[in-house]
Write a protein that holds these residues in place. Structure first.
Motif, short mmCIF file in Angstrom:
data_model
loop_
_atom_site.label_atom_id
_atom_site.label_comp_id
_atom_site.label_asym_id
_atom_site.label_seq_id
_atom_site.Cartn_x
_atom_site.Cartn_y
_atom_site.Cartn_z
N TYR A 3 0.78 -1.37 0.01
CA TYR A 3 -0.36 -0.35 -0.05
C TYR A 3 0.80 0.93 0.31
O TYR A 3 1.68 1.46 1.03
CB TYR A 3 -0.77 0.08 1.52
CG TYR A 3 -1.73 1.49 1.51
CD1 TYR A 3 -2.62 1.48 0.42
CD2 TYR A 3 -1.70 2.03 2.81
CE1 TYR A 3 -2.88 2.77 1.08
CE2 TYR A 3 -2.35 2.99 3.07
CZ TYR A 3 -3.07 3.82 1.87
OH TYR A 3 -3.75 4.86 2.48
N THR A 4 0.71 2.34 -1.18
CA THR A 4 2.06 2.75 -1.60
C THR A 4 0.79 4.52 -1.66
O THR A 4 0.91 5.12 -2.46
CB THR A 4 2.79 3.03 -2.37
OG1 THR A 4 2.11 2.88 -3.71
CG2 THR A 4 3.71 2.27 -2.02
N LEU A 603 -4.92 10.61 7.60
CA LEU A 603 -4.90 11.34 8.00
C LEU A 603 -6.04 11.74 7.90
O LEU A 603 -6.97 12.30 9.63
CB LEU A 603 -4.10 12.59 7.46
CG LEU A 603 -4.75 14.35 8.06
CD1 LEU A 603 -4.05 14.53 9.17
CD2 LEU A 603 -4.20 15.15 7.39
N ARG A 604 -7.09 11.63 7.15
CA ARG A 604 -8.95 11.65 7.25
C ARG A 604 -9.26 10.10 8.38
O ARG A 604 -9.62 10.64 9.71
CB ARG A 604 -9.36 11.55 6.03
CG ARG A 604 -9.07 12.83 5.09
CD ARG A 604 -9.39 11.94 3.61
NE ARG A 604 -10.37 11.44 3.55
CZ ARG A 604 -11.88 12.02 2.49
NH1 ARG A 604 -10.90 12.87 1.71
NH2 ARG A 604 -12.81 11.51 2.23
N LEU A 605 -8.63 9.54 8.23
CA LEU A 605 -9.00 7.89 9.37
C LEU A 605 -8.86 8.38 10.82
O LEU A 605 -9.36 8.26 11.67
CB LEU A 605 -8.09 6.81 8.78
CG LEU A 605 -8.85 6.00 9.69
CD1 LEU A 605 -9.55 5.05 9.66
CD2 LEU A 605 -8.04 4.38 9.26
N LYS A 629 -2.12 1.14 9.82
CA LYS A 629 -1.90 0.55 9.95
C LYS A 629 -3.23 -0.62 9.57
O LYS A 629 -3.14 -1.56 9.27
CB LYS A 629 -1.19 -0.14 11.79
CG LYS A 629 0.00 -0.65 12.18
CD LYS A 629 0.97 -0.47 12.94
CE LYS A 629 0.02 -1.36 14.10
NZ LYS A 629 0.39 -1.24 15.35
N PHE A 630 -4.08 0.19 10.45
CA PHE A 630 -5.44 -0.55 9.84
C PHE A 630 -5.96 -0.37 8.07
O PHE A 630 -6.19 -0.91 7.32
CB PHE A 630 -6.51 0.80 10.34
CG PHE A 630 -7.93 -0.01 10.51
CD1 PHE A 630 -7.87 -0.91 10.35
CD2 PHE A 630 -8.98 1.05 9.24
CE1 PHE A 630 -9.65 -1.51 9.76
CE2 PHE A 630 -10.03 0.44 8.85
CZ PHE A 630 -10.61 -1.10 8.80
N LEU A 631 -5.31 0.91 7.32
CA LEU A 631 -5.68 0.64 6.16
C LEU A 631 -4.84 -0.30 5.65
O LEU A 631 -5.18 -0.68 4.82
CB LEU A 631 -5.01 2.15 5.54
CG LEU A 631 -6.48 3.16 5.55
CD1 LEU A 631 -5.38 4.42 4.77
CD2 LEU A 631 -7.63 2.73 5.53
N ASN A 632 -3.46 -0.97 6.00
CA ASN A 632 -2.42 -1.51 5.62
C ASN A 632 -3.51 -3.07 5.20
O ASN A 632 -3.63 -3.99 5.12
CB ASN A 632 -1.34 -1.56 6.13
CG ASN A 632 -0.13 -1.02 5.56
OD1 ASN A 632 0.51 -1.36 4.41
ND2 ASN A 632 -0.48 0.20 5.71
N ALA A 704 -11.72 6.59 3.42
CA ALA A 704 -10.48 6.43 2.88
C ALA A 704 -10.79 6.43 1.34
O ALA A 704 -10.92 4.96 0.89
CB ALA A 704 -9.49 5.63 3.49
N PRO A 705 -11.17 7.61 0.76
CA PRO A 705 -11.05 7.34 -0.96
C PRO A 705 -10.69 6.85 -1.92
O PRO A 705 -10.80 5.87 -2.97
CB PRO A 705 -11.96 8.75 -1.17
CG PRO A 705 -11.20 9.40 -0.16
CD PRO A 705 -11.07 8.59 0.88
N HIS A 706 -8.86 7.49 -1.51
CA HIS A 706 -8.47 7.03 -3.06
C HIS A 706 -7.94 4.87 -2.65
O HIS A 706 -7.88 4.76 -3.66
CB HIS A 706 -6.82 7.99 -2.13
CG HIS A 706 -7.16 9.05 -1.92
ND1 HIS A 706 -7.38 9.57 -0.73
CD2 HIS A 706 -7.56 9.79 -3.24
CE1 HIS A 706 -7.09 10.63 -0.90
NE2 HIS A 706 -7.15 11.32 -1.99
N MET A 707 -8.17 4.79 -1.27
CA MET A 707 -7.32 3.70 -0.97
C MET A 707 -8.36 2.61 -1.71
O MET A 707 -8.31 1.57 -2.56
CB MET A 707 -7.13 3.20 0.14
CG MET A 707 -6.39 1.66 0.51
SD MET A 707 -6.41 1.31 2.42
CE MET A 707 -7.99 0.82 2.12
#
Length: 798
Positions: A3-4, A603-605, A629-632, A704-707
């Motif tokens: 995830y980048t 940041l949003r999260l 970490k959660f997004l990962n 997290a719109p981008h991911m």
RNA sequence: GGGCAAGUGGUGGAAUGGCAUACACGAUGGACUUAAAAUCCAUUGGUCGCAAGAUCGUGAGGGUUCGACUCCCUCCUUGCCCACCA
């Protein structure tokens, strides 16, 4: 593949822009939703307060859009104002160049946040296409008698060389630079907001979806109170001193009268008296001090005797007339009746100057003796020393005395409002020129509306000193009179920037409209603002002024609604180490550096997860890593998708859909995120199929719109996630066959049983009574009472 | 001085009359690794107890209730807004 965010985020920001993903158009077949965050002053850099404000708005906006609404989510810049002038002086540039640069820089940062704005609607208040309409509105107000000029003593900031509204004076200092405010006489433009006071107060009732504290603050600000204007005659003359009081029940205890130093009668009363020289001096010294300085609590209450007496009309007693610094000309009539026994300010003043006191209200059950009083008695009680009103309780007496005085012609029942007219003149360059011309023949002449805008000259010299820079531009100032054509002079004051922000939400509905401030059809469709989000610091001024303008537009027939903002959310401040982030404290965390390190999605999260929107939020460098970490964790699920979803995971998914939907709707983003985390924890144990994963991504996408877009696309989906439908939960799927029942004995939990959810109350009771632990704790004592709460608990009382 | 909020583990917070501490951070232990990071798993309010369990616990004190973080009263603390507004 890792995830980048730094490669993913710009990619999707470009995609949204290229595909006009957030462009809003009027479509009467669809239900609209107007979501608005307070537009920023373009300082050039966004701060965490902006991040919080705009993230909350963005998540809600995206959620509403996915839920099927035709969403409008605009953004612009509140671009006029003093900092641009200061910065221009400091950096040797021009306010407009500096401001445009700041707007560009800030827009870049906002875009990096991935905010779903319809940038086609962007407005900047410093554009002449915008401020032209400020001038138009001003002229309409002038035409209706709502804009007027008044010579008056105003708050003056010596550093900024500008007038300040009382509302802009904070702790005796200028609200921007904190320099101590002094008094100065100037001819000023005012807006007659007081003409709307009844409606502004009354219509607060319509704002059921505003936070109650904001309603309270506005109510207190407008503050209607009932009282009596009492006519005191100056002894041995025909002069009348009117005095306003809300405590007419204390009139028999008035032992002196106090005038403000500015009171027109003050000088007259001292004339020829022995006290005259001393009093003259006092008046002069007091007027020099600003009202704000005078209102500081620690200042000793000073005053002088005028040498004159007044007659108290209720008992014909002659009482001394004083002049004191604690009475202000702006309030009431500029004169008060002093009742030292029942008003703390009067009490202190009377003690200081040895003035007489008399008790007229005593507590229900005991006597009140002047000599023993350490402070004024301000509570309710029974009237004494009050002639025919003795023995009444003071609230009843208040009513009776008021009408008795009115009957005798010695007083008049009056409403008193705290709200005062709004001073909009500023002796500044970087603002909207006030479209007025002064002609020796015709007087004050409005500029013809066909000749708007009155353009702000690009190169006015300003050094920050010596009053209005516009006055120094000859070609701006010298114009023919619009009426008689003779040489005349333009107004060189500009408008307070609160004027600009009082109607920008209407301009967003039709930012290019060029025959009116906004298009009537567009405004009819898009207004009111369904959700407004901003800081609590705007709870009074900005919101009150916007409400005033909206009512004015209604009266002009431009719109049909009374109130601009249906629903209001006031977000809490962002703190670091328990203090507000500020440059002076050196505890600022720059959003841009956080985005560089973790990405905007993290940041949003974080900012949504750390606290509910309304309360203060404590910044935590470590917790932002938790968000990352959660997004990962969500990211990695894509590599382990399974074919068939098991029924427990499916249930967890549907429950999460239900909970997250409810939480988004009510701005409980922190618990919505917690539910998503729980779901992800389940998925890590049991796995999830592609279809379920896609649903999770849609749930997560507002935050997290981008991911979410990236994963959605990696899974081969053709439609962007912004075009998808909000997942629906299936009631059947979340139905529980068994429920956990808590069994209490005398209110203490003693057992826990799993039962069929269709169990009857009677069966449940028997089951509970037969439980081993229950038997142990009841010790065979018979149950006095058994309380059963369906699907929750049984409490056995013994 | 007035008004409005808020006070819960080591930390941010959850629960709005029904199992206090969900979710996360931090900490501790384990797995993987030559090692570290990352990751995954487990434990994590206090006291007593080997354990089962008991008991205390949501700023303090009182009240209502079968049952209170939640409602009521008194007080304390903190924050915000307003303030010689007569």
């Amino acid at each position: 593949m890792d995830y980048t965010p730094n490669t993913i985020e710009p990619k999707w920001q470009k995609y949204w822009q290229d595909n006009a993903s957030f462009k809003a158009s009027m479509d009467s077949s669809r239900k609209k939703f107007y979501c608005l965050e307070m537009f920023p002053y373009p300082s050039g850099k966004i701060h965490m307060g902006h991040v919080r404000n705009y993230t909350i708005g963005d998540v809600y906006s995206r959620f509403k859009s996915l839920s099927g609404f035709n969403v409008m989510h605009p953004m612009g810049f509140d671009a006029f104002g003093q900092p641009a002038e200061n910065a221009a002086i400091k950096h040797n540039t021009k306010p407009d160049i500096w401001t445009r640069r700041c707007i560009d820089a800030m827009k870049e940062e906002l875009k990096k946040m991935g905010l779903s704005y319809d940038w086609d609607r962007e407005v900047s208040t410093c554009d002449s296409t915008y401020y032209k309409w400020n001038q138009w509105i001003f002229l309409k107000m002038f035409e209706k008698g709502l804009a007027y000029k008044k010579a008056s003593s105003v708050n003056w900031c010596p550093a900024c060389e500008t007038t300040l509204a009382n509302e802009e004076v904070i702790d005796g200092g200028c609200w921007r630079c904190h320099t101590e405010v002094i008094q100065k006489d100037l001819d000023q433009w005012y807006l007659k907001i007081t003409d709307y006071k009844e409606r502004l107060l009354e219509d607060l009732n319509k704002l059921s979806e505003w936070p109650s504290r904001v309603i309270t603050m506005q109510t207190n600000w407008i503050n209607k109170s009932k009282g009596v204007e009492i006519f005191f005659k100056v002894k041995d003359t025909d002069t009348i001193i009117p005095v306003f009081t809300t405590r007419v029940d204390t009139i028999f205890g008035a032992t002196y009268i106090v005038l403000a130093a500015e009171h027109p009668l003050a000088k007259e009363l001292i004339k020829g008296k022995a006290e005259e020289p001393k009093a003259q001096e006092f008046i002069k010294a007091t007027i020099a001090k600003s009202s704000v300085v005078r209102s500081k609590e620690d200042i000793k209450k000073e005053g002088v005797f005028t040498g004159s007496f007044a007659i108290n009309p209720v008992n014909n007693e002659a009482i001394p007339i004083w002049i004191a610094d604690y009475v202000l000309m702006e309030y009431g009539t500029g004169a008060i009746m002093a009742v030292p026994t029942h008003d703390q300010r009067d009490f202190l003043f009377a003690k200081e100057h040895n003035l007489p006191m008399r008790v007229v209200i005593k507590p229900q059950d005991k006597a009140l003796v002047v000599e023993d009083m350490q402070e004024a008695y301000t509570s309710g009680g029974v009237q004494v020393n009050s002639g025919e009103f003795d023995g009444l309780d003071n609230e009843t007496a208040k009513e009776k005395i008021a009408s008795w005085m009115e009957d005798k012609g010695i007083g008049k029942i009056q409403e008193h409002w705290r709200l005062r007219d709004w001073l909009i003149s500023r002796q500044r360059y970087w603002g909207t020129p006030i479209p007025i011309v002064y002609c020796d023949n015709c007087g004050i002449v409005p500029v013809e509306s066909d000749n708007l805008p009155v353009e702000l000259p690009k190169d006015a010299p300003f050094t920050g000193e010596g009053g209005s820079p516009l006055g120094k531009v000859a070609e701006f100032v010298n114009v023919p009179c619009p009426k008689c054509g003779e040489p005349s002079r333009r107004e060189t004051d500009t408008m307070a920037t609160f004027f600009d922000s009082s109607w920008y939400f209407l301009r967003f509905t039709s930012p290019l409209c060029n025959d009116l401030p906004f298009d009537k059809e567009q405004a009819k469709y898009w207004m009111g603002v369904d959700q407004y989000i901003g800081g609590i610091e705007h709870a009074i001024l900005h919101l009150l002024y916007s409400r005033f303008f909206t009512k004015f537009f209604k009266d002009l027939g431009l719109i049909e609604l009374d109130e601009p903002f249906k629903k209001l959310l006031t977000q809490g401040m962002v703190l670091k180490d328990g203090e507000v982030m500020s440059k002076s404290k050196g505890n600022v965390v720059d959003p841009d550096s956080v985005i560089k390190k973790y990405g905007a999605d993290s940041l949003r999260l974080f900012i949504l997860f750390a606290a509910p929107p309304e309360v203060e939020l404590e910044w935590d460098d470590r917790a932002i890593e938790g968000a990352f970490k959660f997004l990962n964790r969500v990211w990695r699920i894509k590599d382990n998708l399974i074919e068939k979803l098991d029924s427990n995971t499916e249930k967890a998914l549907h429950k999460a859909i239900q909970k997250v939907t409810q939480d988004y709707e009510s701005f409980k983003f922190n618990t919505a995120i917690a539910s998503l985390m729980e779901l992800v924890n389940v998925i890590y144990k049991t796995g999830i199929d592609k279809n379920g994963y896609l649903k999770l991504l849609v749930l997560l996408s507002p935050i997290a719109p981008h991911m979410s877009e990236e994963l959605n696309s990696l899974l081969g989906e053709k439609d962007a996630i912004t075009k998808k439908a909000w997942p629906q939960f299936d009631k059947e799927k979340i139905k529980e066959e068994t429920v956990n029942i808590v069994i209490q004995v005398n209110g203490k939990v003693r057992a826990n049983i799993e039962v069929d959810s269709s169990i009857t109350e009677e069966d449940l009771k028997q089951l509970a009574l037969g439980n081993d632990n229950v038997i142990k704790w009841t010790l065979n004592k018979p149950a006095k009472k058994i309380i059963v709460v369906k699907n929750k608990l049984v409490n056995i009382v013994v």
